[in-house]
Design an enzyme around this catalytic site. Sequence first.
Site, PDB file in Angstrom:
ATOM      1  N   LYS A 199      -0.539  -1.830 -12.097  1.00 60.37           N
ATOM      2  CA  LYS A 199      -1.082  -1.173 -13.287  1.00 60.37           C
ATOM      3  C   LYS A 199      -0.329   0.110 -13.584  1.00 60.37           C
ATOM      4  O   LYS A 199       0.066   0.835 -12.677  1.00 60.37           O
ATOM      5  CB  LYS A 199      -2.573  -0.868 -13.084  1.00 60.37           C
ATOM      6  CG  LYS A 199      -3.453  -2.121 -13.078  1.00 60.37           C
ATOM      7  CD  LYS A 199      -4.919  -1.750 -13.003  1.00 60.37           C
ATOM      8  CE  LYS A 199      -5.806  -2.984 -13.095  1.00 60.37           C
ATOM      9  NZ  LYS A 199      -7.251  -2.647 -13.031  1.00 60.37           N
ATOM     10  N   ARG A 270      -7.888 -11.613  -3.789  1.00 56.73           N
ATOM     11  CA  ARG A 270      -7.399 -10.238  -3.550  1.00 56.73           C
ATOM     12  C   ARG A 270      -8.480  -9.424  -2.844  1.00 56.73           C
ATOM     13  O   ARG A 270      -8.196  -8.668  -1.910  1.00 56.73           O
ATOM     14  CB  ARG A 270      -7.005  -9.607  -4.888  1.00 56.73           C
ATOM     15  CG  ARG A 270      -6.609  -8.134  -4.845  1.00 56.73           C
ATOM     16  CD  ARG A 270      -6.087  -7.763  -6.228  1.00 56.73           C
ATOM     17  NE  ARG A 270      -6.246  -6.339  -6.517  1.00 56.73           N
ATOM     18  CZ  ARG A 270      -5.351  -5.414  -6.212  1.00 56.73           C
ATOM     19  NH1 ARG A 270      -4.245  -5.735  -5.580  1.00 56.73           N
ATOM     20  NH2 ARG A 270      -5.566  -4.143  -6.552  1.00 56.73           N
ATOM     21  N   TYR A 302     -14.621  -1.481  -0.246  1.00 59.44           N
ATOM     22  CA  TYR A 302     -14.550  -2.524   0.761  1.00 59.44           C
ATOM     23  C   TYR A 302     -15.250  -2.121   2.055  1.00 59.44           C
ATOM     24  O   TYR A 302     -15.632  -2.982   2.841  1.00 59.44           O
ATOM     25  CB  TYR A 302     -13.092  -2.904   1.025  1.00 59.44           C
ATOM     26  CG  TYR A 302     -12.461  -3.506  -0.206  1.00 59.44           C
ATOM     27  CD1 TYR A 302     -12.796  -4.796  -0.609  1.00 59.44           C
ATOM     28  CD2 TYR A 302     -11.582  -2.776  -0.990  1.00 59.44           C
ATOM     29  CE1 TYR A 302     -12.254  -5.336  -1.752  1.00 59.44           C
ATOM     30  CE2 TYR A 302     -11.038  -3.316  -2.132  1.00 59.44           C
ATOM     31  CZ  TYR A 302     -11.378  -4.595  -2.518  1.00 59.44           C
ATOM     32  OH  TYR A 302     -10.845  -5.126  -3.660  1.00 59.44           O
TER      33      TYR A 302
END
Length: 327
Positions: A199, A270, A302
Site C-alpha cells: 500500500k 494472510r 493478532y
Amino acid sequence: MAEASEKTVMQDFPAKPDLAESIRAWLSRLAFERRAAPKTLQAYARDLRQFTQFLVEHLGEPADRAAFAALAPMDVRAFLAARRRSGIESRSLMRQLAALRGFARHLAQEGYGDAAAFFAVRGPRTAKTLPRPIGAEDARATASTATRAGSPREPWILARDAAVLGLLYGAGLRISEALGIRAGDAPVGDRDSILVTGKGGKQRAVPVIVPVRAAIADYRAQCPYVLNDDEPLFVGARGGALSARVVQLAMAELRGALGLPDSATPHALRHSFATHLLAGGGDLRAIQELLGHASLSTTQIYTRIDASRIMESYNAMHPRARRGESG
C-alpha cells in the site's frame, strides 16, 4: 491504472468552480504524488461528492472555498447524522470523515481557512472485529494441487492457483502484491526472497519458503505461455494478467472441497500467516515488517486473535471449564 486515476480526478462535483477545482487538485495530489490506490481515490472522490451535495441542501446553494472554510463542527455533525440516517455504517462514516479532514487540511495548506472544524468532530465508534484465520492444515491444503484433484481445470491452472495462494499463506502477501510480481522477479532457484510493492507504493523484502518456491517453479514449468521478465508472473487462461477475481473463485472452490466457512477468503490466508507465526513464537515487530503494516498497532490485532484462540481451547479442553465449575 493511471487512466482510471485521471478519470477520477477530472470528474465534476456539485460545488462552485473554485471549490470543485480545489477538490480535483487534492485528488490529483493523492493520485500522482502520494500514489493512492485507485479504489481509495474513488472512495474519497465519492465522499467529497456526497459532502458537497449535502452542502447544497444544507446551505441552500453550492459551496465555494470560503463557505467550506467557514463550516463549523455542527455542520460536519449534521452531515454525519444524515449519512447515518441513510443507513451508512460506522466504518464507512469514519472513512468519510477521514476524507473530509484530509481535504480540509489541503485547503488550509493552500491558505483557505483551517481544518479545525473537522478535527473537532469525534468519529463514530466502530466495532473492532478480529480476522478469522484458517487452521494450519487447511491453509496448507489450499496451496496444494492435490486438494482440487478431479477438477476439470487444466493442470497448469491448478498449479498457478496453488502458487498464488501459497504466496498469500506462506509469505503473507495481499492478492494485489502477489499478482504484481513480475516474472523476472520470481523467487525461484537460488532466490529465496522477493521485493513486493504494498500500500502507498511502499516496498519490502519478504522471504519465500521452499514449498512456495517449489509451487512457483511447478507453475512456471507447466504454464503454456512465455513469461517475459517484465510482464506479470501469474497469467490468466488466455495469457493476460491474472485478475484477483479468478483467485477468489479458486478459493471458493477450495472452501467447498475442504468444508471451510465463507470467511475463508484469500485475504484470510494472510491473516492465517500472521496468526500462525505469532502462535509459533514469532516476534511482533518482525511480523509487522513481513506484512508491510505501517503501524505496529495494526499488527497487534493478532495478539488478540491468539489470546482468543487460547481461551477457546482452554474452555473446550479444561476439565473444570467443561463442567462449568467455578473458583
